[in-house]
Design a protein around this motif. Structure first.
Motif: not given
Length: 111
Positions: A44-71
Motif C-alpha cells: 500500500l505504501d508503494a502504491i501511494k509513492r507511485g512505485d507500484v501501479m494498482p492491481y486494477s490497472k495492471i489487470k486491464r493492461i495484461v488482459e488486453s495484451k494477452l487476450d485473456g482473463v486474469v485468474v
C-alpha cells in the motif's frame, strides 16, 4: 479442517491449560500473520509513492495484451523492484504465467 473441528480443538486446549493461554492461541490461529500484514502495508505504501501501479490497472493492461482473463495474482518484491505474477487464461483455453513490472505495467516474461 472444518470450523467445528477448530472450535473443538480450541475448547480442549482451553480446558487443558486452565484457560490462561487459549485466547492468545485462538487469535494466532484465526488472524493473519504479522509478516503478511507488514507485507500488505509495504504494498500500500508503494502504491501511494507511485512505485507500484494498482492491481486494477495492471489487470486491464495484461488482459488486453494477452487476450485473456486474469485468474490468479500475486505481488512480490524482487531485487528489480515490485513484480506481479499473474496467471492468465487465454480465450483458446491455455493458461499462461505472466511476470509484470509493477511500476510500468510492462510484461517482463510469459511462460
Amino acid at each position: 479442517m472444518t470450523r467445528l473441528t477448530c472450535i473443538v480443538l480450541l475448547l480442549i486446549t482451553f480446558s487443558l491449560t486452565g484457560g490462561s493461554h487459549a485466547p492468545g492461541a485462538a487469535l494466532a490461529i484465526f488472524s493473519p500473520s504479522v509478516h503478511a500484514m507488514d507485507e500488505q502495508d509495504d504494498v500500500l505504501d508503494a502504491i501511494k509513492r507511485g512505485d507500484v501501479m494498482p492491481y486494477s490497472k495492471i489487470k486491464r493492461i495484461v488482459e488486453s495484451k494477452l487476450d485473456g482473463v486474469v485468474v490468479g495474482q500475486q505481488i512480490r518484491r524482487t531485487n528489480r523492484g515490485w513484480q506481479y505474477d499473474l496467471r492468465v487464461r487465454r480465450k483458446d483455453g491455455r493458461v499462461l504465467m505472466a511476470t509484470v513490472n509493477a511500476r510500468t505495467g510492462e510484461i517482463v516474461r510469459t511462460r
